[in-house]
Design an enzyme around this catalytic site. Structure first.
Site, PDB file in Angstrom:
ATOM      1  N   ASP A 365       0.839  -1.186   0.000  1.00  0.00           N
ATOM      2  CA  ASP A 365       0.000   0.000   0.000  1.00  0.00           C
ATOM      3  C   ASP A 365       0.881   1.245   0.000  1.00  0.00           C
ATOM      4  O   ASP A 365       1.859   1.337   0.752  1.00  0.00           O
ATOM      5  CB  ASP A 365      -0.891  -0.025   1.244  1.00  0.00           C
ATOM      6  CG  ASP A 365      -1.815   1.160   1.335  1.00  0.00           C
ATOM      7  OD1 ASP A 365      -2.694   1.290   0.468  1.00  0.00           O
ATOM      8  OD2 ASP A 365      -1.649   1.966   2.273  1.00  0.00           O
ATOM      9  N   GLU A 401       1.638  -0.492  -5.075  1.00  0.00           N
ATOM     10  CA  GLU A 401       0.711   0.586  -5.391  1.00  0.00           C
ATOM     11  C   GLU A 401       1.613   1.812  -5.542  1.00  0.00           C
ATOM     12  O   GLU A 401       2.059   2.386  -4.543  1.00  0.00           O
ATOM     13  CB  GLU A 401      -0.307   0.797  -4.276  1.00  0.00           C
ATOM     14  CG  GLU A 401      -1.302   1.905  -4.611  1.00  0.00           C
ATOM     15  CD  GLU A 401      -2.240   2.220  -3.452  1.00  0.00           C
ATOM     16  OE1 GLU A 401      -3.424   2.492  -3.711  1.00  0.00           O
ATOM     17  OE2 GLU A 401      -1.793   2.205  -2.292  1.00  0.00           O
TER      18      GLU A 401
END
Length: 738
Positions: A365, A401
């Site tokens: 993330d 990401e």
């Protein structure tokens, strides 16, 4: 507690490993803190909750440690760390606050929202310069000493699937299982529920190969959410990087657990059992991990762990203002990955999940945060170097990401090999093209061919592009074609949260409708989007529930909705239309699996192959001619096709891509139907239609199932047809659907 203090012998022990390590006589405790003045180990009696404190007797470098004889697995513990409370110098030590061990493998509950968890006077939020002396132990989860995991005589086999065969299924443990038909009630929302036969059978039939789970690390429910009766459902607010959150184990989670037997005190056992079962069923497990920030939030957040252990080391602080945190994550704080011990902790966590827990890969993330130095993103950051040089971690699947909100945070295409990356340009371009935006043809073609403009560098592979249309963050596929605007009122933020630019359309009516024409248009739109994702070069990622027509009623940020909004509604596959779309998705995954040219590691650049002189990628207009630059730049250009063959690079390595059947895709975004002139098929072959998005199940229409090379195919408006080059005597048979 298993022994009283006067029964325990306290010795210096060892600074390594960090966390707890159990031996024949007791337990070694080790904690990093560079700025502490003293560290108290707190042991809690499991029966009456009484606490005994032991000053860790030794310090080696910045590691505080001690061995306590008589302590056994199941012991509840925490830390109180002594040092200055001086926020202007970045120090927030407060021994009144019980702290979680950063290396704890298990917690006995979750954080209770209580004023005592704040290290400053919470009644005066601007006065965080003043220390709060209330004891937080009664409302804090305790870390649990866990026994070494026995090495099985026959370890569960890993799947170790080639990256070219990967089809990712992004899912939330609770969201997937809470309403799934056939999952027993006690198992809904748990790791065990994810491995029930009905779920596994569905995933098998769908053709996915890897389950990517939203965060499972223990996490904190933000105070503003709990005050409004909501929770941090998605879990992107970690407070313990080694401990599974108990809400996914079926164990009690509402505060500390009393009288829980030691053998059930390790929630990791349920996680590992899930991984083993998924491996046995042929699925890889990828974890979405959040190492960019923690649940302690900004300078007015609670003191749960890192803030009280060594705030100045664990967090990035504002230059010239050590009271406040760098907020590249939008959550209030940013973990200081430049610090060697912080970097070590994250790598240790990853090794734990990949090694002891058997995980096959990680999706990072806000990965740009993990590789940012003061001067910006660094692809040679020690964290990335540590990953890529680690004997274990370098072999698992790594997905970034590639963005955050910090300066220079958008780094799509900037991560080193062998990282794959979420490709939001694929998402947005494909959405915009099928919505009808003009001038999208050239970029659409680039995305369909693997986004070489982003990834064809430094030896990276075409599978580096993780292609997705929808993900947990945003509209579901059904909502993408049913809503023009986000409807996030249930989140309690006046609809200000969530993305505003969704590139969606409602086809004339906002939300559900009984209009059969609109519903038909929406269904075809979904099929076009799904077909592009599955047929594109790269690695496809499907959002759980999209195959079932799941809707979140227009909510494109259901992060706090642990309810019918956030849970997948599987009712959509119970009716005929839902069954048709499910069959359509299955047809796509079967075709992708049966056609190697759809999942090549090499990029395609329209180069002629040495073996047969055919280009590995050839675009053509509806009239059969090659598109000119003027065509690609024409805002109205939306009728074209492509033939995909084995890569010229592979042919040059004396592999045999010329023996692989080519795939042709016909794309017609215009409202009216059109005739397409196909390029010639290879000698002795014929083009065989396998997918037609006009059909509810993708089944090609009668009469279009096979055409001679150079023949004409009619394609309806707003549709896509996929054909495969097959030997003449087998045309129409289609790929093996076993």
């Amino acid at each position: 507690m298993h022994a009283r203090l006067n029964d325990m012998a306290v010795s210096a022990g060892s600074p390594d490993p960090l966390g707890v390590s159990v031996d024949a006589t007791g337990v070694n405790f080790a904690l990093f803190s560079a700025n502490a003045e003293a560290v108290d180990l707190c042991l809690f009696d499991q029966t009456d909750g009484s606490e005994q404190r032991i000053r860790l007797p030794a310090r080696t470098g910045d590691i505080w440690h001690g061995h306590i004889a008589g302590v056994t697995p199941g012991q509840r513990y925490g830390y109180r760390v002594h040092g200055p409370y001086d926020v202007d110098a970045s120090h927030r030590f407060n021994p009144a606050k019980l702290l979680i061990d950063p290396y704890a493998r298990a917690l006995d509950g979750r954080v209770t929202d209580d004023p005592a968890i704040f290290g400053y006077d919470a009644a005066s939020p601007e006065a965080d310069t003043g220390i709060d002396h209330r004891d937080s132990a009664k409302v804090m989860p305790k870390s649990i000493v866990t026994a070494p995991r026995p090495v099985p005589e026959k370890p569960a086999p890993r799947v170790d699937r080639p990256a070219t065969e990967t089809v990712i299924y992004e899912a939330h443990v609770r969201g997937l299982t809470m309403r799934f038909p056939g999952v027993p009630d006690p198992l809904r929302g748990t790791f065990a529920g994810l491995t029930c036969e009905p779920v596994l059978n569905h995933l098998h039939s769908l053709g996915v190969t890897a389950i990517e789970l939203l965060p499972v690390h223990a996490f904190y429910d933000d105070r503003f959410l709990t005050a409004a009766g909501r929770v941090n459902y998605w879990g992107y607010n970690s407070i313990a990087f080694f401990a599974p959150d108990r809400r996914y184990t079926g164990s009690p989670i509402d505060g500390p657990v009393d009288n829980e037997p030691a053998e059930s005190a390790d929630p990791a056992s349920g996680f590992r059992a899930m991984v083993d079962r998924l491996h046995e069923a042929g699925f890889e497990v990828i974890l979405d991990v959040v190492y960019n920030h923690t649940g302690e939030g900004g300078h007015l957040g609670p003191t749960l762990m890192f803030r009280g252990i060594d705030n100045a080391s664990y967090y990035r602080l504002m230059p010239g203002d050590k009271r406040h945190y760098v907020n590249d994550t939008g959550t209030g704080n940013t973990l200081n990955m430049d610090h060697p011990q912080v970097c070590r902790m994250v790598l240790d966590s990853l090794r734990y999940w990949a090694g002891e827990m058997g995980v096959d890969g990680f999706r990072f993330d806000l990965a740009s945060t993990l590789a940012r130095r003061a001067e910006g993103f660094d692809p040679d950051h020690p964290f990335l170097a540590g990953l890529l040089n680690d004997p274990l971690l370098s072999k698992v699947k790594l997905i970034a990401e590639p963005w955050d909100i910090g300066p220079g945070g958008y780094q799509l295409g900037g991560f080193p090999k062998p990282f794959a990356e979420w490709n939001d340009k694929f998402r947005d371009t494909v959405r915009r093209f099928w919505r009808g935006d003009g001038g999208m043809a050239a970029d659409f073609a680039t995305r369909l061919a693997g986004s070489a403009d982003l990834f064809d560098q430094d030896g990276r592979s075409a599978i580096a592009s993780v292609n997705f249309i929808t993900a947990h963050d945003g509209f579901t596929l059904a909502d993408l074609v049913s809503y023009m605007h986000k409807h996030n009122d249930a989140n309690g933020e006046d609809n200000r949260d969530g993305h505003g630019g969704n590139h969606s359309t409602n086809h004339g009516v906002e939300g559900p409708t009984d209009n059969p024409i609109i519903n038909s248009d929406r269904a075809r739109h979904r099929r076009n989007l799904m077909a592009c994702m599955m047929m594109a070069q790269g690695t496809p990622m499907l959002l759980a529930g999209d195959e079932a027509g799941n809707s979140q009623a227009g909510n494109n940020n259901a992060y706090c909705q642990d309810n019918d909004i956030g849970w997948v509604n599987w009712q959509g596959i119970a009716d005929a239309d839902g069954q048709d779309f499910l069959e359509f998705v299955r047809r796509l995954t079967v075709l992708r699996r049966s056609c190697p040219v759809l999942r090549q590691p090499d990029f395609l650049h329209s180069r002629n192959r040495p073996s047969d002189g055919l280009p590995d990628l050839a675009w053509f207009r509806a009239d059969g001619g090659e598109p000119s630059p003027d065509d690609w730049n024409d805002p109205g250009f939306c009728q074209f096709g492509v033939v995909v063959r084995g890569a010229a690079e592979a042919d040059g390595r004396k592999q045999k891509p010329a023996t692989l059947p080519g795939v042709a895709m016909l794309i017609n975004r215009a409202a009216a139907g059109s005739h397409f002139l196909l390029p010639p098929a290879r000698d002795g072959c014929i083009w065989s239609a396998q997918i037609d998005t006009v059909s509810a199940t993708g089944e090609p229409r009668a009469g279009d199932s096979a055409v001679a090379g150079g023949g004409v195919v009619h394609i309806s408006g707003n549709a896509m047809i996929v054909l495969v080059e097959l030997p003449d005597d087998s045309a129409g048979a289609g790929p093996d659907r076993r």
